[in-house]
Enzyme design. Structure first.
Site, PDB file in Angstrom:
ATOM      1  N   ASP A  49     -20.573  48.304  24.493  1.00  0.00           N
ATOM      2  CA  ASP A  49     -19.615  47.345  25.064  1.00  0.00           C
ATOM      3  C   ASP A  49     -20.208  46.671  26.311  1.00  0.00           C
ATOM      4  O   ASP A  49     -19.610  45.762  26.884  1.00  0.00           O
ATOM      5  CB  ASP A  49     -18.256  47.999  25.359  1.00  0.00           C
ATOM      6  CG  ASP A  49     -18.332  49.106  26.391  1.00  0.00           C
ATOM      7  OD1 ASP A  49     -19.450  49.495  26.779  1.00  0.00           O
ATOM      8  OD2 ASP A  49     -17.255  49.597  26.806  1.00  0.00           O
ATOM      9  N   SER A  50     -21.431  47.081  26.693  1.00  0.00           N
ATOM     10  CA  SER A  50     -22.172  46.341  27.723  1.00  0.00           C
ATOM     11  C   SER A  50     -22.339  44.884  27.306  1.00  0.00           C
ATOM     12  O   SER A  50     -22.647  44.026  28.137  1.00  0.00           O
ATOM     13  CB  SER A  50     -23.546  46.991  27.961  1.00  0.00           C
ATOM     14  OG  SER A  50     -24.230  47.167  26.736  1.00  0.00           O
ATOM     15  N   ASP A  88     -19.619  51.053  20.038  1.00  0.00           N
ATOM     16  CA  ASP A  88     -18.742  51.495  21.121  1.00  0.00           C
ATOM     17  C   ASP A  88     -17.280  51.188  20.816  1.00  0.00           C
ATOM     18  O   ASP A  88     -16.955  50.083  20.369  1.00  0.00           O
ATOM     19  CB  ASP A  88     -19.097  50.732  22.417  1.00  0.00           C
ATOM     20  CG  ASP A  88     -19.768  51.621  23.439  1.00  0.00           C
ATOM     21  OD1 ASP A  88     -19.620  52.859  23.375  1.00  0.00           O
ATOM     22  OD2 ASP A  88     -20.470  51.062  24.306  1.00  0.00           O
ATOM     23  N   LYS A 118     -18.875  55.407  19.414  1.00  0.00           N
ATOM     24  CA  LYS A 118     -19.098  56.082  20.705  1.00  0.00           C
ATOM     25  C   LYS A 118     -17.862  55.868  21.561  1.00  0.00           C
ATOM     26  O   LYS A 118     -17.271  54.782  21.532  1.00  0.00           O
ATOM     27  CB  LYS A 118     -20.336  55.525  21.424  1.00  0.00           C
ATOM     28  CG  LYS A 118     -20.508  56.107  22.851  1.00  0.00           C
ATOM     29  CD  LYS A 118     -21.877  55.851  23.433  1.00  0.00           C
ATOM     30  CE  LYS A 118     -22.016  54.544  24.164  1.00  0.00           C
ATOM     31  NZ  LYS A 118     -21.061  54.333  25.284  1.00  0.00           N
ATOM     32  N   GLU A 120     -16.223  56.938  25.651  1.00  0.00           N
ATOM     33  CA  GLU A 120     -16.475  57.528  26.968  1.00  0.00           C
ATOM     34  C   GLU A 120     -15.417  58.578  27.285  1.00  0.00           C
ATOM     35  O   GLU A 120     -14.244  58.394  26.964  1.00  0.00           O
ATOM     36  CB  GLU A 120     -16.443  56.433  28.053  1.00  0.00           C
ATOM     37  CG  GLU A 120     -17.556  55.424  27.914  1.00  0.00           C
ATOM     38  CD  GLU A 120     -17.500  54.333  28.985  1.00  0.00           C
ATOM     39  OE1 GLU A 120     -16.757  54.469  29.984  1.00  0.00           O
ATOM     40  OE2 GLU A 120     -18.209  53.321  28.813  1.00  0.00           O
ATOM     41  N   GLU A 187     -24.998  59.327  31.376  1.00  0.00           N
ATOM     42  CA  GLU A 187     -25.403  58.152  32.161  1.00  0.00           C
ATOM     43  C   GLU A 187     -25.395  58.460  33.660  1.00  0.00           C
ATOM     44  O   GLU A 187     -24.499  59.161  34.170  1.00  0.00           O
ATOM     45  CB  GLU A 187     -24.447  56.977  31.863  1.00  0.00           C
ATOM     46  CG  GLU A 187     -24.820  55.717  32.646  1.00  0.00           C
ATOM     47  CD  GLU A 187     -24.175  54.435  32.132  1.00  0.00           C
ATOM     48  OE1 GLU A 187     -23.504  54.459  31.075  1.00  0.00           O
ATOM     49  OE2 GLU A 187     -24.364  53.406  32.806  1.00  0.00           O
TER      50      GLU A 187
HETATM   51  O1  KIV Z   1     -22.381  49.928  26.531  1.00  0.00           O
HETATM   52  C1  KIV Z   1     -23.544  50.362  26.553  1.00  0.00           C
HETATM   53  O2  KIV Z   1     -24.523  49.638  26.371  1.00  0.00           O
HETATM   54  C2  KIV Z   1     -23.713  51.792  26.813  1.00  0.00           C
HETATM   55  C3  KIV Z   1     -25.098  52.266  27.104  1.00  0.00           C
HETATM   56  C4  KIV Z   1     -25.480  51.829  28.460  1.00  0.00           C
HETATM   57  C5  KIV Z   1     -25.240  53.723  26.910  1.00  0.00           C
HETATM   58  O3  KIV Z   1     -22.777  52.529  26.824  1.00  0.00           O
END
Ligand code: KIV
Length: 273
Positions: A49-50, A88, A118, A120, A187
């Protein structure tokens, strides 16, 4: 995606089996062309989600939606033949209840064809992860610095400095290790703690700013390629300066258009005689 096609790519089970072996190589990918370039070099590609910050210019990942993640997940799946792909779950798509998390994870898996999701969170999310994994959804955990908690955790900063943070991360690692997650991203976590957690956990740890002690490493591709220059965390190593190369190429093109050097004869269609 055919059954044979998906078997050719690395699976979450095979990633889990890499614990303590050759380091797991992972990068983010958001588009088909980038996935094609990275695929053969990576064990795991993350549609992170970056992308909200890197592609859409957002200040945090909070504004990223499920539809955005699904669109980019589909794009990445069109470009992979080798790597395992995790997508994510964005902010708000899994925290409300384990049932809501399941429904949204199913959408991601069905609509993108990816291998895993994924999310968090440590001990607070362990029950949700167990709910998903028991129902057929492979989950990659994410502990330590959690960007989706930026507004309540005091910003983007490394963690594990105080006794309080250290014991929280220990509890998070213990909870995620027992939740059924196939691996966990750690992280922005100080080295001794990342090392301790890696040796205590039976699943692979994939570090980003968490030292070489982890079972694998992940970086945001645009960071390590020098394409995203708004902010470079200390843990990023730049393997190239593609942002500068893009700007130089655009400047050369602009010069040649203005001086009528481009297009030249070889770029011009002549009438067939
Ligand atoms: O969103 C993302 O790119 C991430 C990575 C930095 C692990 O969660």
């Amino acid at each position: 995606m055919s059954a044979t096609g998906s078997q050719k790519r690395l699976t979450p089970t095979r990633i889990a089996a890499m614990k303590g072996g050759k380091p797991i190589v992972s990068l983010t990918a958001y588009t088909t062309p980038m996935a094609r370039l990275l695929d053969e070099h990576c064990d795991l590609l993350l549609v992170g989600d970056s992308l909200g910050m890197v592609l859409y210019g957002m200040e945090t990942t909070i504004g990223v939606t499920l539809d955005m993640m699904i669109a980019h997940g589909k794009a990445v799946m069109r470009g992979v033949a080798h790597a395992c792909v995790a997508v994510d779950m964005p902010f708000g798509s899994y925290q409300e209840s384990k049932e809501a998390a399941f429904r949204n994870a199913v959408r991601i898996m069905q609509e993108t064809g990816c291998d895993a999701v994924k999310l968090e969170g440590g001990e607070e999310m362990a029950e949700t992860i167990a709910f998903l994994t028991k129902r057929g959804i492979p989950v990659l955990g994410h502990i330590g610095l959690m960007p989706q908690l930026v507004h309540t955790s005091g910003g983007y900063r490394s963690v594990g400095h105080s006794e309080h943070e250290t014991s929280k991360i220990r509890r998070d690692a213990h909870a995620i290790g027992g939740s059924g997650a196939f691996a966990v991203v750690i992280e922005g976590t100080v080295e001794p703690l990342a090392r301790e957690v890696t040796s205590a956990m039976h699943i692979p740890t994939i570090g980003i700013g968490a030292s070489s002690a982890c079972d694998g490493q992940i970086l945001v591709s645009d960071d390590m390629l020098g394409l995203f220059n708004d902010f470079t965390p200390r843990f990023v190593k730049r393997y190239d300066e593609l942002g500068k190369k893009v700007a130089d190429a655009a400047a050369a093109y602009a010069d040649e258009v203005r001086s009528r050097k481009f297009p030249a004869a070889e770029h011009t269609f002549k009438r067939r005689s």
